[in-house]
Design a protein around this motif. Structure first.
Motif, PDB file in Angstrom:
ATOM      1  N   VAL A 124       0.838  -1.209   0.000  1.00 28.64           N
ATOM      2  CA  VAL A 124       0.000   0.000   0.000  1.00 28.64           C
ATOM      3  C   VAL A 124       0.872   1.258   0.000  1.00 28.64           C
ATOM      4  CG1 VAL A 124      -1.638   1.356   1.361  1.00 28.64           C
ATOM      5  CG2 VAL A 124      -1.991  -1.105   1.066  1.00 28.64           C
ATOM      6  N   LEU A 125       1.879   1.284   0.863  1.00 26.52           N
ATOM      7  CA  LEU A 125       2.779   2.446   0.933  1.00 26.52           C
ATOM      8  C   LEU A 125       3.575   2.599  -0.354  1.00 26.52           C
ATOM      9  CD1 LEU A 125       4.115   2.132   4.609  1.00 26.52           C
ATOM     10  CD2 LEU A 125       2.384   3.714   3.729  1.00 26.52           C
ATOM     11  N   LEU A 127       2.717   1.633  -3.425  1.00 23.66           N
ATOM     12  CA  LEU A 127       1.826   2.164  -4.462  1.00 23.66           C
ATOM     13  C   LEU A 127       1.541   3.651  -4.248  1.00 23.66           C
ATOM     14  CD1 LEU A 127      -0.720  -0.804  -4.665  1.00 23.66           C
ATOM     15  CD2 LEU A 127       0.678   0.042  -6.566  1.00 23.66           C
ATOM     16  N   GLY A 128       1.175   4.014  -3.023  1.00 29.07           N
ATOM     17  CA  GLY A 128       0.816   5.401  -2.745  1.00 29.07           C
ATOM     18  C   GLY A 128       1.973   6.357  -2.946  1.00 29.07           C
ATOM     19  N   THR A 129       3.154   5.968  -2.480  1.00 29.31           N
ATOM     20  CA  THR A 129       4.324   6.840  -2.599  1.00 29.31           C
ATOM     21  C   THR A 129       4.761   6.996  -4.054  1.00 29.31           C
ATOM     22  OG1 THR A 129       5.068   6.102  -0.416  1.00 29.31           O
ATOM     23  CG2 THR A 129       6.677   7.215  -1.790  1.00 29.31           C
ATOM     24  N   THR A 130       4.747   5.898  -4.788  1.00 31.06           N
ATOM     25  CA  THR A 130       5.170   5.947  -6.198  1.00 31.06           C
ATOM     26  C   THR A 130       4.214   6.783  -7.034  1.00 31.06           C
ATOM     27  OG1 THR A 130       6.153   3.741  -5.972  1.00 31.06           O
ATOM     28  CG2 THR A 130       5.796   4.563  -8.196  1.00 31.06           C
ATOM     29  N   LEU A 131       2.915   6.566  -6.849  1.00 33.07           N
ATOM     30  CA  LEU A 131       1.937   7.362  -7.597  1.00 33.07           C
ATOM     31  C   LEU A 131       1.989   8.828  -7.179  1.00 33.07           C
ATOM     32  CD1 LEU A 131      -1.074   4.868  -7.613  1.00 33.07           C
ATOM     33  CD2 LEU A 131       0.319   5.576  -9.577  1.00 33.07           C
ATOM     34  N   GLY A 132       2.249   9.078  -5.898  1.00 36.82           N
ATOM     35  CA  GLY A 132       2.409  10.455  -5.437  1.00 36.82           C
ATOM     36  C   GLY A 132       3.618  11.120  -6.075  1.00 36.82           C
ATOM     37  N   ARG A 135       2.695  11.961  -9.684  1.00 37.25           N
ATOM     38  CA  ARG A 135       1.800  13.116  -9.757  1.00 37.25           C
ATOM     39  C   ARG A 135       2.570  14.417  -9.482  1.00 37.25           C
ATOM     40  NH1 ARG A 135      -3.701  14.224  -6.181  1.00 37.25           N
ATOM     41  NH2 ARG A 135      -4.352  16.087  -7.327  1.00 37.25           N
ATOM     42  N   SER A 152       9.938   5.793  -2.401  1.00 42.56           N
ATOM     43  CA  SER A 152       9.484   4.715  -3.274  1.00 42.56           C
ATOM     44  C   SER A 152      10.591   3.698  -3.491  1.00 42.56           C
ATOM     45  CB  SER A 152       9.020   5.282  -4.620  1.00 42.56           C
ATOM     46  OG  SER A 152       8.790   4.239  -5.552  1.00 42.56           O
TER      47      SER A 152
END
Length: 221
Positions: A124-125, A127-132, A135, A152
């Motif tokens: 979860v972390l 995915l969230g960090t990489t997509l952040g 962006r 990431s």
């Protein structure tokens, strides 16, 4: 002066370790033709239960592991910005696919529910960090992008730290990887995040001092 040579040396070690682990991970491609080279029996059971999800993670994550270190080389970013952007996109795509596969596989972790929880949190972390980070780059918030990309890759590099810790597990008496994964599911990536956080804090503290020094020199002139 020490820092001038320390950073390139650290990156070189990181590249060597990442390359070695990524190449070792190629053994999972043998699964596609029913060749189970050095695969823990319990991991084989996991693949049998959720083959697509597990192989999404096992086959794609090495791509992110290989590409990541080169994103942090300033000279390459400056000289080949287009290559940096495209390799970054491939890195993000690999992380998303591998992270989604890891998250879907975590309930079936060979080490049981405690290990599954650790690997699930990591996914979860990750995915969230990489997509952040992606962006932030799109929005041209490059300082935030660099910070999030560090975190990431710290989680991507967990594949390396996990394998470096396996000999310790055997030394402590654990008979298999699956048995020791109860704690590897946490120790393989949490220390990496701590190191990145401390480095980033130290860098942020150094920056005002450097600016103050430059301003002082300009005032003296």
């Amino acid at each position: 002066m020490v820092g001038k040579y320390f950073a390139p040396s650290f990156r070189a070690i990181m590249i060597l370790l990442a390359t070695g682990v990524a190449l070792y991970s190629l053994r999972y491609y043998g699964v596609l033709v029913d060749r189970w080279l050095d695969v823990d029996p319990k991991i084989r059971t996991v693949i049998a239960h959720v083959p697509i999800q597990a192989l999404m993670h096992m086959l794609i994550a090495p791509i992110a592991l290989l590409l990541g270190p080169f994103q942090f080389i300033p000279g390459l970013r400056a000289k080949y910005p287009q290559a940096h952007r495209w390799s970054g996109r491939v890195y993000v795509a690999a992380c998303v696919v591998a992270g989604a596969g890891g998250l879907a596989t975590s309930p079936y972790a060979s080490g049981g529910p405690v290990a599954g929880l650790g690997f699930g949190i990591l996914a979860v972390l990750w995915l969230g960090t990489t997509l952040g980070a992606w962006r932030a780059a799109v929005q041209r918030q490059f300082a935030l992008h660099r910070l999030l990309m560090r975190f990431s890759y710290a989680m991507t590099f967990g594949a390396v730290t996990l394998r470096l810790q396996i000999p310790l597990g055997f030394a402590l008496g654990y008979p298999t990887y699956s048995a020791m994964s109860v704690w590897l599911a946490y120790t393989s990536w949490i220390p990496n995040l701590i190191v990145v956080a401390l480095y980033s804090i130290a860098e942020a503290l150094r920056r005002p001092m450097a600016l103050a020094t430059v301003d002082g020199e300009m005032t003296a002139l």
